[in-house]
Structures are given as structure tokens and as C-alpha cells.
Design a protein around this motif. Structure first.
Motif, PDB file in Angstrom:
ATOM      1  N   LEU A   1       0.783  -1.309  -0.074  1.00  0.00           N
ATOM      2  CA  LEU A   1       0.133   0.066  -0.094  1.00  0.00           C
ATOM      3  C   LEU A   1       0.818   1.120  -0.195  1.00  0.00           C
ATOM      4  O   LEU A   1       0.671   2.294  -0.681  1.00  0.00           O
ATOM      5  CB  LEU A   1      -0.998   0.104   1.055  1.00  0.00           C
ATOM      6  CG  LEU A   1      -1.820   1.307   1.337  1.00  0.00           C
ATOM      7  CD1 LEU A   1      -2.919   1.570   0.303  1.00  0.00           C
ATOM      8  CD2 LEU A   1      -2.522   1.151   2.815  1.00  0.00           C
ATOM      9  N   GLN A   2       1.843   1.247   0.955  1.00  0.00           N
ATOM     10  CA  GLN A   2       2.863   2.489   1.012  1.00  0.00           C
ATOM     11  C   GLN A   2       3.487   2.409  -0.374  1.00  0.00           C
ATOM     12  O   GLN A   2       3.538   3.793  -1.101  1.00  0.00           O
ATOM     13  CB  GLN A   2       3.886   2.162   1.978  1.00  0.00           C
ATOM     14  CG  GLN A   2       4.676   3.420   2.194  1.00  0.00           C
ATOM     15  CD  GLN A   2       5.586   3.116   3.401  1.00  0.00           C
ATOM     16  OE1 GLN A   2       5.731   2.062   4.121  1.00  0.00           O
ATOM     17  NE2 GLN A   2       6.347   4.282   3.951  1.00  0.00           N
ATOM     18  N   SER A   3       3.939   1.539  -0.900  1.00  0.00           N
ATOM     19  CA  SER A   3       4.541   1.640  -2.202  1.00  0.00           C
ATOM     20  C   SER A   3       3.925   2.228  -3.133  1.00  0.00           C
ATOM     21  O   SER A   3       4.187   2.804  -4.277  1.00  0.00           O
ATOM     22  CB  SER A   3       5.080   0.118  -2.520  1.00  0.00           C
ATOM     23  OG  SER A   3       5.741   0.252  -4.093  1.00  0.00           O
ATOM     24  N   THR A   4       2.337   1.462  -3.393  1.00  0.00           N
ATOM     25  CA  THR A   4       1.398   1.860  -4.278  1.00  0.00           C
ATOM     26  C   THR A   4       1.043   3.545  -4.015  1.00  0.00           C
ATOM     27  O   THR A   4       1.127   4.260  -4.856  1.00  0.00           O
ATOM     28  CB  THR A   4       0.266   1.014  -4.081  1.00  0.00           C
ATOM     29  OG1 THR A   4       0.608  -0.002  -4.360  1.00  0.00           O
ATOM     30  CG2 THR A   4      -0.889   1.570  -5.224  1.00  0.00           C
ATOM     31  N   GLU A   5       1.072   4.021  -2.876  1.00  0.00           N
ATOM     32  CA  GLU A   5       0.964   5.285  -2.520  1.00  0.00           C
ATOM     33  C   GLU A   5       1.973   6.181  -3.079  1.00  0.00           C
ATOM     34  O   GLU A   5       1.667   7.057  -3.856  1.00  0.00           O
ATOM     35  CB  GLU A   5       0.528   5.470  -0.994  1.00  0.00           C
ATOM     36  CG  GLU A   5      -0.813   5.037  -0.617  1.00  0.00           C
ATOM     37  CD  GLU A   5      -0.915   5.307   0.776  1.00  0.00           C
ATOM     38  OE1 GLU A   5      -0.070   5.226   1.498  1.00  0.00           O
ATOM     39  OE2 GLU A   5      -2.207   5.004   1.551  1.00  0.00           O
ATOM     40  N   GLU A   6       3.089   5.896  -3.094  1.00  0.00           N
ATOM     41  CA  GLU A   6       4.018   6.591  -3.317  1.00  0.00           C
ATOM     42  C   GLU A   6       4.366   6.532  -4.930  1.00  0.00           C
ATOM     43  O   GLU A   6       4.607   7.602  -5.437  1.00  0.00           O
ATOM     44  CB  GLU A   6       5.760   5.768  -3.154  1.00  0.00           C
ATOM     45  CG  GLU A   6       5.849   6.069  -1.438  1.00  0.00           C
ATOM     46  CD  GLU A   6       7.277   5.223  -0.947  1.00  0.00           C
ATOM     47  OE1 GLU A   6       7.712   4.537  -1.958  1.00  0.00           O
ATOM     48  OE2 GLU A   6       7.412   5.166   0.113  1.00  0.00           O
ATOM     49  N   LYS A   7       3.874   5.326  -5.633  1.00  0.00           N
ATOM     50  CA  LYS A   7       3.981   5.225  -6.986  1.00  0.00           C
ATOM     51  C   LYS A   7       2.740   6.621  -7.463  1.00  0.00           C
ATOM     52  O   LYS A   7       2.774   7.195  -8.502  1.00  0.00           O
ATOM     53  CB  LYS A   7       3.552   3.782  -7.641  1.00  0.00           C
ATOM     54  CG  LYS A   7       4.880   3.115  -7.401  1.00  0.00           C
ATOM     55  CD  LYS A   7       4.528   1.627  -7.956  1.00  0.00           C
ATOM     56  CE  LYS A   7       5.731   0.589  -7.775  1.00  0.00           C
ATOM     57  NZ  LYS A   7       5.247  -0.759  -8.160  1.00  0.00           N
ATOM     58  N   LEU A   8       1.668   6.189  -6.876  1.00  0.00           N
ATOM     59  CA  LEU A   8       0.409   7.204  -7.134  1.00  0.00           C
ATOM     60  C   LEU A   8       0.758   8.588  -7.105  1.00  0.00           C
ATOM     61  O   LEU A   8       0.813   9.563  -7.969  1.00  0.00           O
ATOM     62  CB  LEU A   8      -0.686   6.928  -6.281  1.00  0.00           C
ATOM     63  CG  LEU A   8      -2.034   7.954  -6.558  1.00  0.00           C
ATOM     64  CD1 LEU A   8      -2.793   7.592  -7.835  1.00  0.00           C
ATOM     65  CD2 LEU A   8      -3.083   7.594  -5.312  1.00  0.00           C
ATOM     66  N   ALA A   9       1.679   9.228  -6.100  1.00  0.00           N
ATOM     67  CA  ALA A   9       2.036  10.131  -5.747  1.00  0.00           C
ATOM     68  C   ALA A   9       2.896  10.850  -6.917  1.00  0.00           C
ATOM     69  O   ALA A   9       2.893  11.793  -7.562  1.00  0.00           O
ATOM     70  CB  ALA A   9       2.779  10.534  -4.523  1.00  0.00           C
ATOM     71  N   GLU A  10       3.895   9.910  -7.264  1.00  0.00           N
ATOM     72  CA  GLU A  10       4.918   9.949  -8.256  1.00  0.00           C
ATOM     73  C   GLU A  10       4.251  10.266  -9.596  1.00  0.00           C
ATOM     74  O   GLU A  10       4.578  11.173 -10.540  1.00  0.00           O
ATOM     75  CB  GLU A  10       5.931   8.956  -8.619  1.00  0.00           C
ATOM     76  CG  GLU A  10       6.805   8.998  -7.657  1.00  0.00           C
ATOM     77  CD  GLU A  10       7.812   7.661  -7.705  1.00  0.00           C
ATOM     78  OE1 GLU A  10       7.607   6.836  -8.510  1.00  0.00           O
ATOM     79  OE2 GLU A  10       8.428   7.281  -6.505  1.00  0.00           O
ATOM     80  N   ALA A  11       2.945   9.375  -9.963  1.00  0.00           N
ATOM     81  CA  ALA A  11       2.100   9.321 -11.134  1.00  0.00           C
ATOM     82  C   ALA A  11       1.654  10.789 -11.164  1.00  0.00           C
ATOM     83  O   ALA A  11       1.551  11.533 -12.376  1.00  0.00           O
ATOM     84  CB  ALA A  11       1.358   8.450 -11.245  1.00  0.00           C
ATOM     85  N   LYS A  12       1.207  11.307 -10.040  1.00  0.00           N
ATOM     86  CA  LYS A  12       0.223  12.576 -10.040  1.00  0.00           C
ATOM     87  C   LYS A  12       1.114  13.516 -10.436  1.00  0.00           C
ATOM     88  O   LYS A  12       1.073  14.698 -10.996  1.00  0.00           O
ATOM     89  CB  LYS A  12      -0.317  12.775  -8.500  1.00  0.00           C
ATOM     90  CG  LYS A  12      -1.553  11.930  -8.590  1.00  0.00           C
ATOM     91  CD  LYS A  12      -2.320  12.231  -6.959  1.00  0.00           C
ATOM     92  CE  LYS A  12      -3.394  11.604  -6.979  1.00  0.00           C
ATOM     93  NZ  LYS A  12      -4.133  11.776  -5.586  1.00  0.00           N
ATOM     94  N   THR A  13       2.401  13.591  -9.622  1.00  0.00           N
ATOM     95  CA  THR A  13       3.573  14.615  -9.963  1.00  0.00           C
ATOM     96  C   THR A  13       3.805  14.670 -11.616  1.00  0.00           C
ATOM     97  O   THR A  13       3.863  15.840 -12.179  1.00  0.00           O
ATOM     98  CB  THR A  13       4.844  14.307  -9.089  1.00  0.00           C
ATOM     99  OG1 THR A  13       4.255  14.288  -7.556  1.00  0.00           O
ATOM    100  CG2 THR A  13       5.936  15.347  -9.361  1.00  0.00           C
ATOM    101  N   ALA A  14       4.107  13.383 -11.967  1.00  0.00           N
ATOM    102  CA  ALA A  14       4.402  13.152 -13.599  1.00  0.00           C
ATOM    103  C   ALA A  14       3.307  13.838 -14.188  1.00  0.00           C
ATOM    104  O   ALA A  14       3.469  14.444 -15.413  1.00  0.00           O
ATOM    105  CB  ALA A  14       4.763  11.667 -13.746  1.00  0.00           C
ATOM    106  N   GLN A  15       2.158  13.679 -13.867  1.00  0.00           N
ATOM    107  CA  GLN A  15       0.907  13.949 -14.552  1.00  0.00           C
ATOM    108  C   GLN A  15       0.782  15.589 -14.762  1.00  0.00           C
ATOM    109  O   GLN A  15       0.466  16.282 -15.626  1.00  0.00           O
ATOM    110  CB  GLN A  15      -0.429  13.602 -13.961  1.00  0.00           C
ATOM    111  CG  GLN A  15      -1.758  14.119 -14.800  1.00  0.00           C
ATOM    112  CD  GLN A  15      -3.135  13.567 -14.073  1.00  0.00           C
ATOM    113  OE1 GLN A  15      -3.021  13.124 -12.973  1.00  0.00           O
ATOM    114  NE2 GLN A  15      -4.031  13.802 -15.079  1.00  0.00           N
TER     115      GLN A  15
END
Length: 154
Positions: A50-64
Motif C-alpha cells: 500500500l505504501q509503495s502503491t501510494e508512493e507510485k500514485l504520488a509520483e504518477a500525479k507529479t508526473a501528470q
């Protein structure tokens, strides 16, 4: 005594039954503790995921967001390029027109220079004629003066 024996046998049977139930309960408790431990391990693993997925989500949002910013910047730069190209076209047209006008002015200047040269040549010719005439006038004046002096003596 039989009754006591029967009662003792009953008590032993109940004790054995109770011990069997205790063993079953302990076995069930052990299985449940293992299940709890297994579930705790799964919970820990899932929390990590979950933490890893949340980090990836944050990175994806930043990338977006970066992508949207880049797209906005790209659109802005594209508009600037179009405007600069239009300005360049206008400037090139202006340069062509100015060059054409300059060429026409050069042609006129050459024409006027030739006219000035002709006028200077004519002026030089007239000055030369004037000097000749001046000389002839002075000569004629001198002759006239001599003639007047000789006539006065008559």
C-alpha cells in the motif's frame, strides 16, 4: 462400591473427555495463533505494498502535473513560434519591399548623377566659352580704346 467405581469411571471418562477437549482446544488455539501470525504477516506485506502503491500514485500525479505543465508550456511555446514565424514573414516582406525601393532609389541616384555630370560638363563648356568671350571682349575693348585714342588725335 460399584457405585463408587462407576462414579470414578465416570469421573475418569469425563476427565479424559475434558483432556481431549483441552487438547482439541489447544490445537485449535495453536491453529488460530498460526492463522493470526500468517494474517499479521500478510497485513505487514499489504501495508508495504500500500505504501509503495501510494508512493507510485504520488509520483504518477507529479508526473501528470509535470506533463500538463509541459503541455501548457509546449502550447505556449508553439504559439510563440507561430507568432515569431508570422513576424519573420512580415519582416522578410518588409526587407524585400525596402530592398526594391532601395534598388529604385539607386537607379534614380545613378540617373541624377549622370544628369549632374552632364550639367557639370555643360557648365565647364560654358565657363570655357565665357572665358574665351571675356578674352575676346577685353581684346575688343583694348582695340576700341586704341581706336578711340587714335580718333581723338584726329
Amino acid at each position: 462400591m460399584n457405585a463408587l467405581r462407576a462414579e470414578a469411571d465416570n469421573a475418569v471418562a469425563r476427565a479424559e473427555t475434558a483432556e481431549a477437549k483441552i487438547k482439541q482446544t489447544e490445537q485449535l488455539l495453536l491453529e488460530r495463533e498460526q492463522t493470526i501470525t500468517s494474517l499479521n504477516v500478510q497485513i505487514s506485506r499489504l501495508e508495504g505494498e500500500l505504501q509503495s502503491t501510494e508512493e507510485k500514485l504520488a509520483e504518477a500525479k507529479t508526473a501528470q502535473e509535470d506533463g500538463e505543465h509541459s503541455k501548457t508550456t509546449n502550447d505556449s511555446l508553439s504559439r510563440k513560434i507561430v507568432l515569431l514565424e508570422e513576424e519573420l514573414d512580415a519582416a522578410e516582406k518588409n526587407v524585400k519591399e525596402t530592398t526594391e525601393k532601395l534598388r529604385q532609389v539607386d537607379v534614380k541616384a545613378e540617373h541624377f548623377e549622370r544628369q549632374v555630370q552632364r550639367a557639370e560638363q555643360e557648365r565647364d563648356q560654358w565657363e570655357h566659352k565665357y572665358e574665351e568671350m571675356q578674352t575676346k571682349y577685353k581684346t575688343s575693348q583694348a582695340e576700341l580704346d586704341e581706336l578711340m585714342k587714335s580718333m581723338e588725335g584726329i
